[in-house]
Design a protein around this motif. Structure first.
Motif, PDB file in Angstrom:
ATOM      1  N   PRO A 124     -31.496 -32.727   2.550  1.00  0.00           N
ATOM      2  CA  PRO A 124     -32.050 -33.838   3.322  1.00  0.00           C
ATOM      3  C   PRO A 124     -32.511 -33.380   4.700  1.00  0.00           C
ATOM      4  N   PRO A 125     -33.494 -34.060   5.278  1.00  0.00           N
ATOM      5  CA  PRO A 125     -34.005 -33.667   6.597  1.00  0.00           C
ATOM      6  C   PRO A 125     -33.104 -34.083   7.754  1.00  0.00           C
ATOM      7  N   THR A 126     -31.934 -34.636   7.471  1.00  0.00           N
ATOM      8  CA  THR A 126     -31.025 -35.116   8.508  1.00  0.00           C
ATOM      9  C   THR A 126     -30.718 -34.010   9.513  1.00  0.00           C
ATOM     10  N   GLY A 127     -30.979 -34.281  10.774  1.00  0.00           N
ATOM     11  CA  GLY A 127     -30.669 -33.316  11.819  1.00  0.00           C
ATOM     12  C   GLY A 127     -31.710 -32.232  12.005  1.00  0.00           C
ATOM     13  N   GLY A 128     -32.794 -32.258  11.235  1.00  0.00           N
ATOM     14  CA  GLY A 128     -33.854 -31.273  11.409  1.00  0.00           C
ATOM     15  C   GLY A 128     -33.400 -29.846  11.202  1.00  0.00           C
ATOM     16  N   GLN A 129     -32.680 -29.583  10.105  1.00  0.00           N
ATOM     17  CA  GLN A 129     -32.102 -28.264   9.885  1.00  0.00           C
ATOM     18  C   GLN A 129     -32.969 -27.337   9.030  1.00  0.00           C
ATOM     19  N   GLY A 130     -33.837 -27.879   8.186  1.00  0.00           N
ATOM     20  CA  GLY A 130     -34.488 -27.084   7.153  1.00  0.00           C
ATOM     21  C   GLY A 130     -35.404 -25.991   7.672  1.00  0.00           C
ATOM     22  N   MET A 131     -36.444 -26.352   8.424  1.00  0.00           N
ATOM     23  CA  MET A 131     -37.384 -25.356   8.921  1.00  0.00           C
ATOM     24  C   MET A 131     -36.675 -24.331   9.803  1.00  0.00           C
ATOM     25  N   ASN A 132     -35.736 -24.788  10.622  1.00  0.00           N
ATOM     26  CA  ASN A 132     -35.020 -23.892  11.517  1.00  0.00           C
ATOM     27  C   ASN A 132     -34.159 -22.894  10.743  1.00  0.00           C
ATOM     28  N   THR A 133     -33.497 -23.369   9.692  1.00  0.00           N
ATOM     29  CA  THR A 133     -32.687 -22.472   8.872  1.00  0.00           C
ATOM     30  C   THR A 133     -33.566 -21.426   8.196  1.00  0.00           C
ATOM     31  N   GLY A 134     -34.728 -21.840   7.707  1.00  0.00           N
ATOM     32  CA  GLY A 134     -35.639 -20.900   7.075  1.00  0.00           C
ATOM     33  C   GLY A 134     -36.176 -19.865   8.041  1.00  0.00           C
ATOM     34  N   ILE A 135     -36.525 -20.291   9.256  1.00  0.00           N
ATOM     35  CA  ILE A 135     -37.008 -19.343  10.268  1.00  0.00           C
ATOM     36  C   ILE A 135     -35.941 -18.293  10.549  1.00  0.00           C
ATOM     37  N   GLN A 136     -34.692 -18.716  10.596  1.00  0.00           N
ATOM     38  CA  GLN A 136     -33.639 -17.746  10.873  1.00  0.00           C
ATOM     39  C   GLN A 136     -33.320 -16.884   9.661  1.00  0.00           C
ATOM     40  N   ASP A 137     -33.574 -17.375   8.445  1.00  0.00           N
ATOM     41  CA  ASP A 137     -33.530 -16.481   7.270  1.00  0.00           C
ATOM     42  C   ASP A 137     -34.479 -15.311   7.495  1.00  0.00           C
ATOM     43  N   ALA A 138     -35.717 -15.645   7.828  1.00  0.00           N
ATOM     44  CA  ALA A 138     -36.745 -14.611   8.002  1.00  0.00           C
ATOM     45  C   ALA A 138     -36.407 -13.678   9.152  1.00  0.00           C
ATOM     46  N   TYR A 139     -35.885 -14.222  10.222  1.00  0.00           N
ATOM     47  CA  TYR A 139     -35.544 -13.423  11.392  1.00  0.00           C
ATOM     48  C   TYR A 139     -34.405 -12.454  11.078  1.00  0.00           C
ATOM     49  N   ASN A 140     -33.472 -12.893  10.254  1.00  0.00           N
ATOM     50  CA  ASN A 140     -32.357 -12.048   9.815  1.00  0.00           C
ATOM     51  C   ASN A 140     -32.856 -10.922   8.916  1.00  0.00           C
ATOM     52  N   LEU A 141     -33.740 -11.253   7.999  1.00  0.00           N
ATOM     53  CA  LEU A 141     -34.197 -10.277   7.007  1.00  0.00           C
ATOM     54  C   LEU A 141     -35.141  -9.239   7.597  1.00  0.00           C
ATOM     55  N   ALA A 142     -36.027  -9.631   8.499  1.00  0.00           N
ATOM     56  CA  ALA A 142     -37.141  -8.769   8.888  1.00  0.00           C
ATOM     57  C   ALA A 142     -36.689  -7.464   9.519  1.00  0.00           C
ATOM     58  N   TRP A 143     -35.721  -7.504  10.434  1.00  0.00           N
ATOM     59  CA  TRP A 143     -35.335  -6.257  11.104  1.00  0.00           C
ATOM     60  C   TRP A 143     -34.663  -5.302  10.134  1.00  0.00           C
ATOM     61  N   LYS A 144     -33.944  -5.845   9.166  1.00  0.00           N
ATOM     62  CA  LYS A 144     -33.304  -4.996   8.162  1.00  0.00           C
ATOM     63  C   LYS A 144     -34.337  -4.396   7.219  1.00  0.00           C
ATOM     64  N   LEU A 145     -35.289  -5.218   6.809  1.00  0.00           N
ATOM     65  CA  LEU A 145     -36.325  -4.747   5.903  1.00  0.00           C
ATOM     66  C   LEU A 145     -37.196  -3.696   6.583  1.00  0.00           C
ATOM     67  N   ALA A 146     -37.456  -3.859   7.872  1.00  0.00           N
ATOM     68  CA  ALA A 146     -38.253  -2.867   8.593  1.00  0.00           C
ATOM     69  C   ALA A 146     -37.554  -1.510   8.616  1.00  0.00           C
ATOM     70  N   LEU A 147     -36.250  -1.494   8.833  1.00  0.00           N
ATOM     71  CA  LEU A 147     -35.521  -0.231   8.791  1.00  0.00           C
ATOM     72  C   LEU A 147     -35.598   0.404   7.407  1.00  0.00           C
ATOM     73  N   ALA A 148     -35.518  -0.430   6.360  1.00  0.00           N
ATOM     74  CA  ALA A 148     -35.614   0.097   5.001  1.00  0.00           C
ATOM     75  C   ALA A 148     -36.989   0.684   4.730  1.00  0.00           C
ATOM     76  N   VAL A 149     -38.029  -0.005   5.167  1.00  0.00           N
ATOM     77  CA  VAL A 149     -39.393   0.496   4.966  1.00  0.00           C
ATOM     78  C   VAL A 149     -39.566   1.854   5.636  1.00  0.00           C
ATOM     79  N   HIS A 150     -38.993   2.017   6.809  1.00  0.00           N
ATOM     80  CA  HIS A 150     -39.133   3.263   7.557  1.00  0.00           C
ATOM     81  C   HIS A 150     -38.122   4.328   7.130  1.00  0.00           C
ATOM     82  N   GLY A 151     -37.321   4.018   6.102  1.00  0.00           N
ATOM     83  CA  GLY A 151     -36.354   4.988   5.614  1.00  0.00           C
ATOM     84  C   GLY A 151     -35.194   5.219   6.550  1.00  0.00           C
ATOM     85  N   GLN A 152     -34.871   4.233   7.375  1.00  0.00           N
ATOM     86  CA  GLN A 152     -33.845   4.408   8.399  1.00  0.00           C
ATOM     87  C   GLN A 152     -32.638   3.498   8.197  1.00  0.00           C
TER      88      GLN A 152
END
Length: 547
Positions: free
Chosen positions: A313-341
């Motif tokens: 449910p959209p109660t409290g406006g959590q959905g888009m914000n939770t998704g943005i932080q999913d991406a923010y969590n994943l991106a730095w880890k994925l970048a290290l993997a891409v660079h072999g680090q």
């Protein structure tokens, strides 16, 4: 095999754009596709949480967001025509941002422009048809002008599905998306009203019979004079609603169904706190709500994020914000993997950290949708900070260092796995203005903060520890000395700031000499006494490949 790009991001909503921008900021070659011919001009999601503004601060887009947003100051609740409660949105003074309203299409505009400045253009009118993966690459088939005959087959190192509740990527992985749908249908509209209610406050107006809500109006302010996004129960469910509830996923706007201004005015006539005339209807729709959570966030080289992984449910406006932080969590880890680090297991930490967060959000928003915030047993301050997503933490993550025991003086300060709090009144020898701690955390690498209350520890330990830690991190580490006021050291190559007002000490409760490692996504990874450098190095080994 030659690859077309490092990462293919499917979906150009706020989640996909965040993932792509953070990957591009770290030198990852990525492509972003979206099956729509252009972004939708609808205020679907509107609430922006303070934690998301902190993320945008670190990304470099917060000024654009603040310029376009409307402050959210609180909410007034009415029951059967009488005001029963008023909520003011207040947070601790160390939190740098408040709550805001920003239509989803504005979020997408800001992030799209930011991504373009990083050299990546969204490829609209392009959809993912199918994909297959092996140990080395993901083979993806793309179709331009969905439904047409123009197809491309490309090879990428990783694929990230940010393609919403009806995700092609999730279906292609065969993941379970378990949950249920609410039986009610709702109308939604973006319109203006001429009431005298104070600006910046949301309105929740209900009619109840025998304690059961049978009519509902929720109004969220939008930028613009008298403008709101309003949602309300559909008085008479459509003939298709029963069948739709049996489909795999029923969530979001329902195509081809648009209430007229008179339909929305009729609800306002029944529930508005004062007589009001609605006008300037920009768009409207009927929408349904489901609550579902995927069983896994990753399979091999393929990941999912945002509504592809969790809806509620959209109660409290959590959905888009939770998704943005999913991406923010994943991106730095994925970048290290891409660079072999990246260390072995680093990418597994994405699901380990983010799925429990979504599970809590889904459960909480369902409870709030059914019983309101009034039924939440926590104290108001905790509720407010949790809704602001400031209490999101990863205490059980494989990347989280040991937590100080309750007998430890540091137990009252920032704890590993939790959000690294901001603090103000830090001073450097050159800047004539006070700095915030967040000013030091805008880079793409982890940040090592070395705290000392005396010059001896700073001069003898800091240079060696910073150099050794940077070596373990393959050079991907920023380091700062944070010194108590009055402590002066001889230049040692480490930038120095002074905790002039004691705000760092108040927020982090450091020992006399202690190191704090803050992750690229703004969470405290570990904290160790300077004599326990092996613990710090072991922590870095969980993130980075062996040097």
């Amino acid at each position: 095999m030659v690859v077309d790009c490092d990462v293919l991001v499917v979906g150009a909503g706020p989640v996909g754009l965040t993932a792509a921008a953070e990957l591009a900021r770290r030198g990852v070659k990525c492509r972003v596709i979206d099956q729509l011919t252009a972004p939708m001009p609808y205020a679907k999601a509107v609430g922006i949480q303070p934690r998301t503004l902190e993320v945008w601060d670190a990304m470099g887009v917060v000024r654009e967001a603040l310029d376009a947003a409307e402050p959210l100051l609180g909410q007034r609740v009415y029951l059967n025509g009488r005001e029963v409660s008023a909520l003011t949105l207040e947070l601790p003074s160390d939190v740098p941002y408040g709550f805001a309203a920003l239509p989803q299409y504005e979020v997408e505009r800001i992030l799209t422009e930011h991504l373009a400045a990083l050299g990546v253009q969204v490829e609209h009118n392009t959809q993912l048809v199918s994909f297959a993966q092996d140990a080395d690459v993901v083979q993806a088939t793309l179709e331009r002008a969905p439904g047409g005959k123009t197809q491309d087959r490309i090879a990428v190192r990783y694929l990230v599905g940010c393609d919403g509740a009806h995700s092609t990527v999730r279906r292609g992985l065969g993941l379970r998306f378990e949950g249920d749908a609410f039986p009610e249908e709702y109308m939604i509209g973006d319109l203006e009203v001429d009431w005298s209610l104070p600006r910046g406050y949301g309105i929740r107006a209900m009619h109840q019979t025998d304690g059961k809500t049978d009519d509902l109006l929720v109004c969220v302010p939008l930028p613009g004079h008298g403008r709101y996004r309003m949602s309300m129960q559909l008085p008479t469910p459509s003939a298709e609603s029963g069948q739709a509830a049996r489909d795999e996923v029923v969530h979001g706007l329902q195509p081809g169904r648009a209430p007229e201004l008179s339909d929305l005015q009729a609800v306002l006539d029944r529930l508005s706190p004062e007589p009001v005339t609605a006008s300037n209807l920009r768009w409207s729709s009927v929408f349904r709500i489901s609550h579902r959570l995927v069983d896994h966030y990753r399979h091999g080289r393929v990941f999912i994020a945002g509504d592809a992984a969790h809806i509620h449910p959209p109660t409290g406006g959590q959905g888009m914000n939770t998704g943005i932080q999913d991406a923010y969590n994943l991106a730095w880890k994925l970048a290290l993997a891409v660079h072999g680090q990246s260390a072995d297991g680093l990418l597994d930490s994405y699901e380990a950290e983010r799925r429990p967060v979504a599970e809590e959000v889904v459960g909480r928003t369902v409870r709030h949708a059914r019983s309101g915030f009034e039924g939440d047993p926590d104290d108001p301050s905790t509720i407010m900070q949790r809704e602001a997503q400031l209490l999101v933490a990863y205490p059980d993550s494989p990347l989280t260092g040991p937590t100080p025991t309750q007998s430890d003086d540091a137990a009252s300060g920032a704890r590993p796995g939790g959000r690294a709090p901001d603090c103000r009144e830090l001073h450097s020898a050159i800047a004539t203005y006070p700095l915030r701690l967040f000013d030091l955390l805008r880079g793409t690498d982890p940040t090592l903060l070395l705290y000392a209350q005396n010059a001896a520890a700073a001069e003898t330990v800091f240079p060696r520890l910073a150099a050794d830690a940077a070596y373990r991190a393959g050079g991907h580490l920023d380091a700062y000395a944070v010194l108590a006021e009055g402590v002066e050291v001889v230049g040692d190559g480490i930038p120095v700031v002074h905790d002039s007002a004691g705000q760092f000490r108040a927020a982090y409760a450091p020992h006399d000499a202690e190191a704090f490692l803050i992750r690229p996504d703004g969470y405290l990874g570990t904290r160790v006494d300077l004599t326990e450098d092996s613990t710090l190095f072991e922590h870095l080994d969980r993130i980075f490949a062996a040097a």
